[in-house]
Design a protein around this motif. Structure first.
Motif, PDB file in Angstrom:
ATOM      1  N   GLU A  95       0.787  -1.206  -0.033  1.00  0.00           N
ATOM      2  CA  GLU A  95       0.118  -0.071   0.183  1.00  0.00           C
ATOM      3  C   GLU A  95       0.908   1.143  -0.097  1.00  0.00           C
ATOM      4  O   GLU A  95       1.760   1.498   0.775  1.00  0.00           O
ATOM      5  N   GLU A 243      -4.015   6.574  -1.923  1.00  0.00           N
ATOM      6  CA  GLU A 243      -3.550   5.245  -1.264  1.00  0.00           C
ATOM      7  C   GLU A 243      -3.613   4.298  -2.482  1.00  0.00           C
ATOM      8  O   GLU A 243      -4.780   3.854  -2.900  1.00  0.00           O
ATOM      9  N   ILE A 245      -3.159   0.428  -3.779  1.00  0.00           N
ATOM     10  CA  ILE A 245      -3.050  -0.976  -3.144  1.00  0.00           C
ATOM     11  C   ILE A 245      -2.834  -1.811  -4.314  1.00  0.00           C
ATOM     12  O   ILE A 245      -3.547  -1.843  -5.174  1.00  0.00           O
TER      13      ILE A 245
HETATM   14 MG   LIG Z   1      -4.730   0.143   3.010  1.00  0.00          MG
END
Ligand SMILES: [Mg+2]
Ligand SMILES: Nc1ncnc2c1ncn2[C@@H]1O[C@H](COP(=O)(O)OP(=O)(O)OP(=O)(O)O)[C@@H](O)[C@H]1O
Ligand SMILES: [Mg+2]
Length: 606
Positions: A95, A243, A245
């Motif tokens: 992440e 973010e 991922i």
């Molecule tokens: Mg996360």
């Protein structure tokens, strides 16, 4: 700290529907068409620069990193560990939190800052003042969507924000606003090539899936002091992050580090992010598990990937090396635990640079229940087809394409192309293009790859070796993001033109380069011709007699026998000796070779 003005980012906007003031800056002089070179002759981008650049973090020199990785791999390959690696497969999912390149925070109009007076840019909403409301700053979508497009994601035309609850001093409202249920981007991928520094086992290239990208708020910055005192800077709270991922599809520590490094490069190349890892603008959490290769893999699954072992998560890694080292340490700890009959617990672990092992921070039972819920104060985010279309069509050349162009069109090796693009925030590559452009103007019928190779060699290697006590540490050549340099591109082009035209020797060219560097530091306006004049270094070819005399000095009967017996390498050796004899560097290797060959053919005897 001063920043570039946002004006240039208007080119990402369309029809005046979004105000330019919300976006920060455009960094690169990069184009959107297939061939960088051909377009450079038609396009001039306007850079509106206001004061000093805010980016100070030069990327880690790639060659250096590769060297380090090689050493590490050698050490890893030894002994018992390599035996257990044959039995256990490592799996990693990452992440990455990256600070977006925007002028304002995600839900308030407070300015996003870098290294400014603590707590000087804080809106009431940022500190959760009762009654304050979030106001989504829609300009933040521009770098976010550009990042997602560069990572080949599908854009969710409607996304939503959710609250993730936890109590900590760095989060005044008691929850972080993130996108949990419906993120704005999903199902992307990134391709990593051998030249990106992936593990040998991954072959020439590997594709890693990106499950989703979400937008979320950053937290306040904590500065811990002795005596259990923690100072808080709320300038950072509420800054827009993405973010990213990845799927658990990484199986080697060096590939994980290469992925983080490449994501940083990509985000930077599309102006999506302001700061790299070295400056805290990019942080990585790595999730690590191991499973048996013998078919009795683990029972865990994530994003459609099955057969995984129990993962542990190591949070907040802030360098590429830390990513790699933490994964190695955690992999080894898990294998040792399992081989000793133990079990791996789902837990969050910490890593400190220089340590040999990760440390448990909290276990599963200690995990916070985040009580995710849709944020009732924020309307769904709807991305119009027109905005999406505009952003898709204003994407710059991405790093892979640039490397490809440098290799295919400019004749560089992949390694040199990587070095060129990773130096000076990409400024070295811009400088290189300028030198090639100027050089091609002097010799228009020159083949681009020949010119590229010559200029690349000087820009990277000859200039890379320059140093001066008065030069700026870290960036001695004073190269800017847009490719300005203490040695003007046109001066280097003229210097190379003199060299190739045999007006000066290679040795003189190096001397003149050093003089140009010195002149740049002292702010003296001069050119290569003036320097050659001043030093009296114009090349006067040696006479045939002089060549023959030199050749006779280096030739001896034994070497001649060897050359006659087919050892042609010895001929180069003799040419090298002749060149060393002449301290002025006037020996032309081609002519020296011809004279030597002639003498040998005539079976010259001393
Ligand atoms: Mg996360
Ligand atoms: N068994 C596994 N082994 C290795 N990596 C895994 C495994 N299972 C999941 N992962 C990785 O862990 C990461 C999970 O990230 P995600 O944001 O979905 O959840 P989270 O870590 O619980 O949330 P957060 O840390 O943001 O609160 C992904 O990168 C995924 O690829
Ligand atoms: Mg996580």
């Amino acid at each position: 700290m001063a920043r570039f003005t946002p004006v240039v980012l208007r080119r990402y906007l369309f029809g005046g529907q979004l105000p330019g003031r919300g976006c920060l800056r455009q960094l690169r002089h990069r184009q959107t068409t297939q061939s960088l070179y051909s377009q450079r002759h038609h396009t001039t981008l306007v850079e509106d620069v206001d004061g000093n650049a805010a980016w100070k973090d030069a990327p880690v020199a790639f060659r250096k990193q590769l060297k380090g990785e090689k050493k590490l791999k050698k050490a890893q390959g030894k002994g018992k560990r390599s035996q257990s690696l044959e039995e256990w497969e490592l799996t990693v999912g990452i992440e990455i939190h990256a600070q977006l390149n925007t002028a304002r925070k995600l839900f308030s109009s407070a300015a996003s800052t870098i290294d400014e007076e603590p707590n000087s840019h804080v809106a009431l909403f940022d500190v959760a003042m009762p009654g304050s409301q979030p106001i989504f700053q829609k300009e933040t979508l521009i770098p976010a969507v550009r990042a997602a497009l560069a990572l080949n994601c599908d854009i969710n035309r409607t996304s939503r924000f959710d609250r993730k609850h936890y109590f900590h001093w760095d989060q005044p409202s008691g929850y972080q606003i993130t996108q949990y249920y419906e993120p704005f981007a999903k199902d992307g991928y990134i391709t990593l090539y051998a030249h990106d520094g992936i593990a040998k086992e991954d072959g020439d290239s590997i594709q890693i899936g990106i499950k989703q990208i979400q937008m979320e708020q950053d937290t306040a910055k904590t500065m811990s002091q002795p005596g259990d005192i923690h100072l808080l800077d709320f300038n950072r709270v509420g800054l827009p992050l993405i973010e990213i991922i990845t799927l658990p599809q990484i199986h080697h520590p060096s590939t994980a580090a290469a992925l983080v490094r490449k994501i940083q490069t990509i985000l930077e190349s599309v102006d999506a992010c302001v700061l790299g890892m070295q400056s805290g603008g990019l942080r990585a959490d790595v999730n690590v598990s191991v499973s048996r290769r013998d078919g009795f893999g683990g029972s865990h699954e994530y994003g459609g990937v099955k057969g995984l072992g129990q993962r542990t998560e190591i949070k907040n890694l802030s360098s590429f090396k830390a990513v790699e080292d933490a994964i190695i340490a955690e992999r080894d700890r898990q294998i040792d635990t399992l081989e000793a009959g133990g079990v791996i617990e789902g837990e969050t672990r910490g890593w400190t640079i220089g340590e040999k092992t990760t440390k448990r921070l909290r276990g599963k039972e200690g995990e916070v229940d985040y009580r995710y819920m849709p944020d009732p104060d924020i309307a769904p985010v709807v991305i119009g087809a027109d905005l999406l279309h505009h952003l898709q069509h204003s994407m710059p050349v991405l790093p892979d394409e640039e490397i490809n162009t440098l290799v295919e069109e400019y004749g560089l090796t992949a390694k040199d192309a990587m070095s060129l693009t990773s130096h000076d925030n990409g400024g070295r590559a811009e400088y290189f293009y300028n030198v090639v452009d100027d050089y091609m103007k002097l010799i228009p019928d020159q083949d681009l790859s020949t010119a590229g190779r010559l200029c690349g060699n000087w820009v990277l290697h000859e200039m890379g070796g320059l140093s001066h006590p008065e030069a700026n540490e870290g960036n001695p050549l004073g190269i800017t993001d847009t490719g300005d340099c203490l040695i003007k591109a046109t001066s280097l082009a003229h210097l190379l033109h003199l060299l190739i035209g045999k007006k000066i020797t290679g040795k003189t060219a190096k001397k003149v380069l050093a003089e140009l560097f010195e002149a740049g530091i002292q702010n003296v306006d001069t050119g290569p011709e003036a320097i050659v004049d001043r030093l009296g270094l114009w090349y006067t070819p040696l006479s045939n007699r002089e060549y023959v005399d030199m050749a006779k000095t280096v030739l001896d009967a034994n070497v001649m026998e060897e050359i006659l017996a087919g050892k042609t390498g010895k001929l180069n050796f003799l040419v090298g000796q002749m060149m060393r004899m002449d301290t002025e560097g006037s020996v032309d290797p081609q002519q020296a070779t011809a004279v030597l060959q002639k003498l040998i053919k005539e079976n010259w005897k001393s």
